[in-house]
Design a protein around this motif. Structure first.
Motif, PDB file in Angstrom:
ATOM      1  N   TRP A  31      44.626   3.862 -29.177  1.00  0.00           N
ATOM      2  CA  TRP A  31      44.146   5.070 -29.831  1.00  0.00           C
ATOM      3  C   TRP A  31      42.633   5.044 -30.035  1.00  0.00           C
ATOM      4  O   TRP A  31      42.091   4.086 -30.580  1.00  0.00           O
ATOM      5  N   HIS A  32      41.977   6.110 -29.580  1.00  0.00           N
ATOM      6  CA  HIS A  32      40.528   6.237 -29.701  1.00  0.00           C
ATOM      7  C   HIS A  32      40.151   7.703 -29.517  1.00  0.00           C
ATOM      8  O   HIS A  32      41.009   8.539 -29.199  1.00  0.00           O
ATOM      9  N   LEU A  65      42.164  17.381 -18.941  1.00  0.00           N
ATOM     10  CA  LEU A  65      41.018  17.777 -19.748  1.00  0.00           C
ATOM     11  C   LEU A  65      41.340  17.425 -21.192  1.00  0.00           C
ATOM     12  O   LEU A  65      42.338  17.907 -21.750  1.00  0.00           O
ATOM     13  N   ILE A  66      40.516  16.583 -21.797  1.00  0.00           N
ATOM     14  CA  ILE A  66      40.734  16.125 -23.168  1.00  0.00           C
ATOM     15  C   ILE A  66      39.636  16.728 -24.043  1.00  0.00           C
ATOM     16  O   ILE A  66      38.447  16.511 -23.784  1.00  0.00           O
ATOM     17  N   PRO A  67      40.000  17.489 -25.072  1.00  0.00           N
ATOM     18  CA  PRO A  67      38.973  18.083 -25.930  1.00  0.00           C
ATOM     19  C   PRO A  67      38.173  17.025 -26.684  1.00  0.00           C
ATOM     20  O   PRO A  67      38.647  15.901 -26.914  1.00  0.00           O
ATOM     21  N   ALA A  68      36.967  17.376 -27.063  1.00  0.00           N
ATOM     22  CA  ALA A  68      36.124  16.466 -27.845  1.00  0.00           C
ATOM     23  C   ALA A  68      36.808  16.094 -29.155  1.00  0.00           C
ATOM     24  O   ALA A  68      37.533  16.904 -29.746  1.00  0.00           O
ATOM     25  N   ALA A  69      36.590  14.848 -29.590  1.00  0.00           N
ATOM     26  CA  ALA A  69      37.081  14.353 -30.878  1.00  0.00           C
ATOM     27  C   ALA A  69      38.608  14.417 -30.998  1.00  0.00           C
ATOM     28  O   ALA A  69      39.141  14.544 -32.095  1.00  0.00           O
ATOM     29  N   THR A  70      39.307  14.321 -29.876  1.00  0.00           N
ATOM     30  CA  THR A  70      40.777  14.279 -29.885  1.00  0.00           C
ATOM     31  C   THR A  70      41.231  12.820 -29.845  1.00  0.00           C
ATOM     32  O   THR A  70      40.938  12.094 -28.890  1.00  0.00           O
TER      33      THR A  70
END
Length: 253
Positions: A31-32, A65-70
């Protein structure tokens, strides 16, 4: 840039940072989260991306696509990645949840070119034009259905996480209802309210997603048997109906 850590580059004055990374088989990136949005392409292998809201299976030649701060974790199954880390202000159109997309040949070639750039590449020359075209191409992509929603209820989420770890056709609504201390009717109603589909439908989709990494080394017949389908034809029909392509398209990749 290849096989370098994002942390030392994150504050460079570049809206897009392209990085290529080779991962050992079976690696779990626990997790990060990233300050930037991420376009994560698996040039080889299969990736499984988890967030609190769901799980996304990324077959070869696709991307997520990974959103910011997810906050997320990624299981790498024989993967070499091509990533873009993007300042959120540069992509106001970026999806608000993780999204799996196809990677057409042009986009793949642009990614391969971009990961060879120097950290502070020339914004006004060819490198800057390649990056601008990358964002245009990504914005035009269509989401693919390689996603499972995760229920908000901790008890339901625990059932789902356990099932994802070991998809088993023998698991029934009755069993889940007993474990959740609910009637089958209450289980189905509450589960549908939280995920948009029935528990049985969710499990069926989970088994089909579990087929994607298995197809890297197993035949369609072997994978169908392992996941409890009555025949390879039944498995192929369900897979094609759900994902729009037969399982043979994902063999050995």
């Amino acid at each position: 840039m290849r096989n370098v850590a994002l942390d030392g580059l994150d504050r460079l004055p570049r809206a897009v940072l392209p990085i290529g990374t080779d991962y050992p088989p079976g690696l779990l990136l626990d997790w990060h989260e990233h300050r930037r949005a991420q376009f994560l392409h698996g040039a080889t292998g299969v990736m499984v991306v988890d967030t609190a809201e769901g799980t996304w299976t990324v077959p070869p030649r696709r991307a997520v696509l990974i959103p910011a701060a997810t906050r997320h974790r990624v299981r790498m199954l024989g993967v070499s990645t091509l990533s873009l880390y993007v300042e959120p202000d540069a992509v106001p159109w970026w999806p608000g949840v993780c999204t799996v997309v196809d990677v057409p040949p042009l986009l793949r070639e642009l990614l391969l070119a971009a990961v060879e750039f120097e950290p502070e590449y020339d914004l006004s020359g060819r490198d800057g034009q390649v990056v601008a075209l990358l964002l245009h191409e990504i914005a035009a992509l269509t989401p693919l259905p390689f996603h499972l929603g995760m229920p908000a209820s901790p008890a339901f989420a625990a059932l789902c996480r356990a099932y994802l770890a070991e998809p088993d056709v023998a698991v029934t609504n009755a069993r889940w209802a007993r474990e959740a201390a609910l009637s089958e009717r209450a289980l189905t109603r509450r589960f549908r309210e939280q995920t948009g589909e029935s528990p049985a439908g969710w499990r069926s989709r989970a088994r089909l997603l579990a087929a994607l990494p298995l197809l890297r080394s197993g035949t369609v017949t072997e994978v169908a048997g392992r996941l409890g389908y009555a025949s390879p034809a039944a498995f192929t029909a369900a897979f094609t109906r759900t994902f729009g392509s037969p399982p043979s398209r994902f063999r050995g990749r």
